[in-house]
Write a protein that holds these residues in place. Structure first.
Motif, short mmCIF file in Angstrom:
data_model
loop_
_atom_site.label_atom_id
_atom_site.label_comp_id
_atom_site.label_asym_id
_atom_site.label_seq_id
_atom_site.Cartn_x
_atom_site.Cartn_y
_atom_site.Cartn_z
N UNK A 44 0.83 -1.20 0.00
CA UNK A 44 0.00 0.00 0.00
C UNK A 44 0.87 1.25 0.00
N UNK A 45 1.92 1.26 0.84
CA UNK A 45 2.80 2.42 0.91
C UNK A 45 3.51 2.66 -0.42
N UNK A 46 3.93 1.58 -1.10
CA UNK A 46 4.55 1.74 -2.41
C UNK A 46 3.54 2.33 -3.38
N UNK A 47 2.31 1.81 -3.34
CA UNK A 47 1.27 2.22 -4.29
C UNK A 47 0.91 3.70 -4.15
N UNK A 48 0.95 4.23 -2.95
CA UNK A 48 0.56 5.63 -2.74
C UNK A 48 1.75 6.57 -2.67
N UNK A 49 2.96 6.05 -2.72
CA UNK A 49 4.15 6.89 -2.74
C UNK A 49 4.69 7.27 -1.38
N UNK A 50 4.31 6.54 -0.34
CA UNK A 50 4.82 6.84 1.00
C UNK A 50 6.17 6.19 1.26
N UNK A 51 6.48 5.12 0.53
CA UNK A 51 7.79 4.48 0.70
C UNK A 51 8.18 3.82 -0.62
N UNK A 52 9.39 3.31 -0.63
CA UNK A 52 9.95 2.68 -1.81
C UNK A 52 10.65 1.40 -1.35
N UNK A 53 10.56 0.31 -2.11
CA UNK A 53 11.23 -0.92 -1.70
C UNK A 53 12.75 -0.76 -1.67
N UNK A 54 13.40 -1.60 -0.90
CA UNK A 54 14.86 -1.64 -0.89
C UNK A 54 15.34 -1.99 -2.30
N UNK A 55 16.54 -1.58 -2.65
CA UNK A 55 17.02 -1.74 -4.03
C UNK A 55 17.03 -3.19 -4.51
N UNK A 56 17.36 -4.13 -3.63
CA UNK A 56 17.38 -5.54 -4.03
C UNK A 56 15.98 -6.02 -4.40
N UNK A 57 14.99 -5.67 -3.58
CA UNK A 57 13.61 -6.07 -3.87
C UNK A 57 13.10 -5.35 -5.11
N UNK A 58 13.46 -4.08 -5.25
CA UNK A 58 13.02 -3.32 -6.41
C UNK A 58 13.53 -3.94 -7.70
N UNK A 59 14.78 -4.36 -7.69
CA UNK A 59 15.35 -5.03 -8.86
C UNK A 59 14.63 -6.33 -9.15
N UNK A 60 14.34 -7.11 -8.12
CA UNK A 60 13.61 -8.37 -8.30
C UNK A 60 12.21 -8.11 -8.86
N UNK A 61 11.57 -7.06 -8.38
CA UNK A 61 10.24 -6.71 -8.88
C UNK A 61 10.31 -6.35 -10.36
N UNK A 62 11.31 -5.57 -10.74
CA UNK A 62 11.47 -5.17 -12.14
C UNK A 62 11.65 -6.40 -13.02
#
Length: 122
Positions: A44-62
């Motif tokens: 939810x926080x990612x979706x609304x712009x309150x937080x951002x995943x850690x770089x490792x998770x963000x890369x995995x998501x991409x």
């Protein structure tokens, strides 16, 4: 109202979710939490712009969404990977399908093969 320090990231994330064919709607956040194995609150926080995943998770998501990780993280470059690398996106019709994929991914290979055999026999 809380500040949204990652508003631009949130916009890119929604674009990536749409691009990956992840169903829109009321239960999207819950489905994404299951798919990416995080809490609903994190999704939810990612979706609304309150937080951002850690770089490792963000890369995995991409990687899972078949988008450029640099674009997702920073907005630099283009969203799409080279066409020769990208597969056709998978579209999930409902949260149960997303949940099922998440659960299967957690299984060891041996159990995944057993599950496939069981489903093929039905």
């Amino acid at each position: 109202m809380p500040q949204k320090p990652h508003k631009e990231f949130s916009k890119r994330l929604h674009q990536a979710w749409d691009y990956a064919g992840i169903v829109k709607g009321r239960h999207r956040t819950a489905a994404l939490a299951e798919y990416f194995e995080v809490s609903r609150e994190s999704a939810r926080k990612w979706a609304v712009g309150l937080s951002k995943p850690a770089s490792e998770r963000l890369t995995a998501m991409a990687v899972q969404m078949k988008v450029n990780s640099d674009w997702l993280s920073t907005g630099r470059g283009t969203m799409e990977l080279a066409e020769s690398v990208r597969e056709t996106p998978t579209k999930y019709d409902n949260a149960e399908e997303v949940r099922l994929v998440g659960l299967v991914r957690k299984l060891p290979r041996k159990k995944q093969r057993a599950l496939i055999q069981l489903l093929e026999e039905s």
